[in-house]
Scaffold this motif. Structure first.
Motif, PDB file in Angstrom:
ATOM      1  N   SER A   1     -66.034  23.104 -59.560  1.00 34.31           N
ATOM      2  CA  SER A   1     -64.676  23.195 -58.855  1.00 34.31           C
ATOM      3  C   SER A   1     -63.642  23.338 -59.533  1.00 34.31           C
ATOM      4  O   SER A   1     -62.632  24.126 -59.564  1.00 34.31           O
ATOM      5  N   MET A   2     -63.551  22.504 -60.848  1.00 37.36           N
ATOM      6  CA  MET A   2     -62.559  22.601 -61.735  1.00 37.36           C
ATOM      7  C   MET A   2     -62.477  23.753 -62.579  1.00 37.36           C
ATOM      8  O   MET A   2     -61.529  24.341 -62.622  1.00 37.36           O
ATOM      9  N   HIS A   3     -63.462  24.496 -62.868  1.00 31.30           N
ATOM     10  CA  HIS A   3     -63.802  25.991 -63.635  1.00 31.30           C
ATOM     11  C   HIS A   3     -62.866  26.625 -62.628  1.00 31.30           C
ATOM     12  O   HIS A   3     -61.948  27.501 -62.963  1.00 31.30           O
ATOM     13  N   SER A   4     -63.243  26.674 -61.208  1.00 29.72           N
ATOM     14  CA  SER A   4     -62.728  27.867 -60.454  1.00 29.72           C
ATOM     15  C   SER A   4     -61.167  27.472 -60.283  1.00 29.72           C
ATOM     16  O   SER A   4     -60.327  28.757 -60.300  1.00 29.72           O
ATOM     17  N   ILE A   5     -60.663  26.033 -60.165  1.00 28.96           N
ATOM     18  CA  ILE A   5     -59.245  25.947 -59.946  1.00 28.96           C
ATOM     19  C   ILE A   5     -58.514  26.230 -61.259  1.00 28.96           C
ATOM     20  O   ILE A   5     -57.354  26.848 -61.328  1.00 28.96           O
ATOM     21  N   LEU A   6     -59.112  26.010 -62.571  1.00 37.48           N
ATOM     22  CA  LEU A   6     -58.274  26.383 -63.874  1.00 37.48           C
ATOM     23  C   LEU A   6     -58.356  27.689 -64.149  1.00 37.48           C
ATOM     24  O   LEU A   6     -57.205  28.172 -64.604  1.00 37.48           O
ATOM     25  N   GLU A   7     -59.276  28.437 -63.801  1.00 39.88           N
ATOM     26  CA  GLU A   7     -59.261  30.015 -63.904  1.00 39.88           C
ATOM     27  C   GLU A   7     -58.160  30.334 -63.052  1.00 39.88           C
ATOM     28  O   GLU A   7     -57.319  31.516 -63.280  1.00 39.88           O
ATOM     29  N   ARG A   8     -57.856  30.118 -61.708  1.00 34.56           N
ATOM     30  CA  ARG A   8     -56.869  30.394 -60.794  1.00 34.56           C
ATOM     31  C   ARG A   8     -55.542  30.059 -61.570  1.00 34.56           C
ATOM     32  O   ARG A   8     -54.515  30.676 -61.183  1.00 34.56           O
ATOM     33  N   THR A   9     -55.738  28.954 -62.154  1.00 31.31           N
ATOM     34  CA  THR A   9     -54.264  28.500 -62.512  1.00 31.31           C
ATOM     35  C   THR A   9     -54.024  29.426 -63.898  1.00 31.31           C
ATOM     36  O   THR A   9     -52.789  29.575 -63.907  1.00 31.31           O
ATOM     37  N   MET A  10     -54.928  29.774 -64.649  1.00 27.37           N
ATOM     38  CA  MET A  10     -54.445  30.624 -65.838  1.00 27.37           C
ATOM     39  C   MET A  10     -53.991  31.997 -65.245  1.00 27.37           C
ATOM     40  O   MET A  10     -53.135  32.666 -65.720  1.00 27.37           O
ATOM     41  N   GLU A  11     -54.593  32.513 -64.145  1.00 30.16           N
ATOM     42  CA  GLU A  11     -54.314  33.900 -63.592  1.00 30.16           C
ATOM     43  C   GLU A  11     -52.837  33.629 -63.197  1.00 30.16           C
ATOM     44  O   GLU A  11     -52.148  34.665 -63.224  1.00 30.16           O
ATOM     45  N   ALA A  12     -52.417  32.615 -62.389  1.00 27.90           N
ATOM     46  CA  ALA A  12     -51.123  32.529 -62.151  1.00 27.90           C
ATOM     47  C   ALA A  12     -50.172  32.480 -63.004  1.00 27.90           C
ATOM     48  O   ALA A  12     -48.982  32.820 -63.102  1.00 27.90           O
ATOM     49  N   ARG A  13     -50.485  31.519 -64.114  1.00 28.64           N
ATOM     50  CA  ARG A  13     -49.807  31.193 -65.278  1.00 28.64           C
ATOM     51  C   ARG A  13     -49.454  32.676 -66.099  1.00 28.64           C
ATOM     52  O   ARG A  13     -48.227  33.212 -66.417  1.00 28.64           O
ATOM     53  N   ASP A  14     -50.436  33.717 -66.097  1.00 30.16           N
ATOM     54  CA  ASP A  14     -50.226  34.973 -66.795  1.00 30.16           C
ATOM     55  C   ASP A  14     -49.542  35.771 -66.266  1.00 30.16           C
ATOM     56  O   ASP A  14     -48.797  36.715 -66.569  1.00 30.16           O
ATOM     57  N   ALA A  15     -49.417  35.829 -64.732  1.00 34.58           N
ATOM     58  CA  ALA A  15     -48.511  36.580 -63.855  1.00 34.58           C
ATOM     59  C   ALA A  15     -47.103  36.259 -64.009  1.00 34.58           C
ATOM     60  O   ALA A  15     -46.340  37.030 -64.030  1.00 34.58           O
ATOM     61  N   GLU A  16     -47.081  34.687 -64.040  1.00 32.27           N
ATOM     62  CA  GLU A  16     -45.610  34.437 -64.153  1.00 32.27           C
ATOM     63  C   GLU A  16     -44.878  34.774 -65.427  1.00 32.27           C
ATOM     64  O   GLU A  16     -43.772  35.217 -65.612  1.00 32.27           O
ATOM     65  N   LEU A  17     -45.899  34.487 -66.594  1.00 32.07           N
ATOM     66  CA  LEU A  17     -45.225  34.905 -68.022  1.00 32.07           C
ATOM     67  C   LEU A  17     -45.270  36.402 -68.044  1.00 32.07           C
ATOM     68  O   LEU A  17     -44.159  36.825 -68.839  1.00 32.07           O
ATOM     69  N   ALA A  18     -46.026  37.170 -67.613  1.00 32.36           N
ATOM     70  CA  ALA A  18     -45.830  38.592 -67.600  1.00 32.36           C
ATOM     71  C   ALA A  18     -44.517  38.971 -66.896  1.00 32.36           C
ATOM     72  O   ALA A  18     -44.047  40.000 -67.282  1.00 32.36           O
ATOM     73  N   ALA A  19     -44.174  38.320 -65.764  1.00 32.57           N
ATOM     74  CA  ALA A  19     -42.943  38.802 -64.918  1.00 32.57           C
ATOM     75  C   ALA A  19     -41.721  38.435 -65.991  1.00 32.57           C
ATOM     76  O   ALA A  19     -40.694  39.061 -65.833  1.00 32.57           O
ATOM     77  N   ALA A  20     -41.822  37.121 -66.451  1.00 30.50           N
ATOM     78  CA  ALA A  20     -40.842  36.782 -67.249  1.00 30.50           C
ATOM     79  C   ALA A  20     -40.767  37.635 -68.464  1.00 30.50           C
ATOM     80  O   ALA A  20     -39.386  37.944 -68.967  1.00 30.50           O
ATOM     81  N   SER A  21     -41.887  38.014 -69.055  1.00 32.39           N
ATOM     82  CA  SER A  21     -41.545  38.874 -70.300  1.00 32.39           C
ATOM     83  C   SER A  21     -40.789  40.366 -69.819  1.00 32.39           C
ATOM     84  O   SER A  21     -40.079  40.843 -70.633  1.00 32.39           O
TER      85      SER A  21
END
Length: 322
Positions: A281-301
């Motif tokens: 469960s944790m691995h799945s949640i943290l993978e999704r968290t990383m994906e959301a982080r990358d999307a936000e940082l890409a948008a900010a960049s």
């Protein structure tokens, strides 16, 4: 509906309450600190609860007959007096349930330090040493396991010695060491090393003679730093362990500390099955968290005209939040 007492910090309870309520638990939370945010951000404001501030809300629950808890999770305590206050609550709940074996289960996360150093006050260590033998399951990291056992973990054999010592010294029936840097330990020829960039969790449930039943789970590491993973692990364990115990045997829930019969192999222990499910469960949640982080940082960049993208930080093999 499962009734849980939860005594981590405010920032830990932010994670704990959400996770346990999402899994159908009724939670009574008692904060041991009141911080503005997780200390992993390196700047925060707030206060640490005194022993009195921990004890009085529980006394109020007792007065109103609101202590019908079947599981207690205790985490970060800011002082030795706070550890003792939390311990007194756990001991009192155990006494209330002593005529009904298995009706109360205490999960204790002995938050003291990590990466070879204490970040709690020195007097917290003896306070935990006096308290841990009352718990049913403890969740130390590798450093905390060394402190509690008195065994320096340098190999798989000394890791087994440390777990055996904790079982023996504190009579605690269940242990999960939540982060082991297995690649840095000496390996025996019969024990395979995990692949590179994997983390290892080691657990054990005792047999009736006190000997350990060791199990090991390797999980892929993620190339990111997270705060609060220790809180997520502990709270998922609380909810999933009861499910695993119910699934294992109708009688196990009525057994002291939910200890399986001696003939149950390590890989079939409810604690082992719980750990697998929690880590998945944790691995799945943290993978999704990383994906959301990358999307936000890409948008900010993109908005800032920065084509370099997001930098990545390494997820440490051992990380525990307060």
């Amino acid at each position: 509906m499962r009734h849980q007492a939860d005594l981590p910090s405010h920032v830990g309870n932010t994670m704990a309450e959400f996770v346990m309520q999402s899994l159908g638990c009724e939670v009574a939370a008692l904060n041991t600190v009141h911080f503005s945010n997780h200390t992993g951000y390196r700047q925060f404001k707030g206060t640490r609860a005194t022993a009195q501030e921990i004890t009085e809300p529980y006394q109020g629950q007792c007065q109103s007959n609101l202590t019908d808890f079947d599981v207690m999770l205790s985490g970060y305590a800011p002082s030795a007096a706070a550890v003792e206050a939390v311990g007194a609550i756990g001991i009192d709940l155990q006494k209330k349930a002593e005529n009904k074996p298995g009706s109360f289960f205490w999960v204790l996360d002995p938050v003291m330090g990590d990466q070879g150093r204490l970040y709690a006050n020195d007097d917290v260590v003896p306070a935990y040493e006096k308290t841990i033998h009352h718990a049913d399951l403890i969740l130390p990291n590798q450093f905390e396991a060394e402190v509690l056992s008195g065994v320096k973990i340098t190999s798989l054999s000394t890791l087994a010695e440390a777990i055996t010592a904790i079982h023996r010294i504190y009579s605690v029936p269940h242990i999960i060491i939540t982060s082991v840097q297995l690649l840095k330990l000496s390996q025996s020829g019969s024990t395979p090393s995990p692949p590179e960039n994997y983390l290892t969790v080691i657990g054990s449930t005792t047999r009736s003679n006190g000997s350990p039943r060791l199990f090991r789970i390797d999980v892929p590491a993620l190339d990111c730093f997270f705060s609060g993973t220790g809180d997520m692990f502990a709270t998922l364990t609380v909810a999933r362990l009861r499910e695993a115990v119910d699934a294992a045997s109708p009688d196990l829930r009525n057994t002291a500390s939910w200890v399986s019969p001696n003939d149950v192999e390590p890989s079939n222990l409810p604690l082992a099955r719980t750990t697998i499910k929690v880590l998945s469960s944790m691995h799945s949640i943290l993978e999704r968290t990383m994906e959301a982080r990358d999307a936000e940082l890409a948008a900010a960049s993109s908005l800032n005209g920065d084509s370099r993208g997001a930098g990545k930080a390494r997820l440490p093999a051992s990380h525990k939040s307060s």
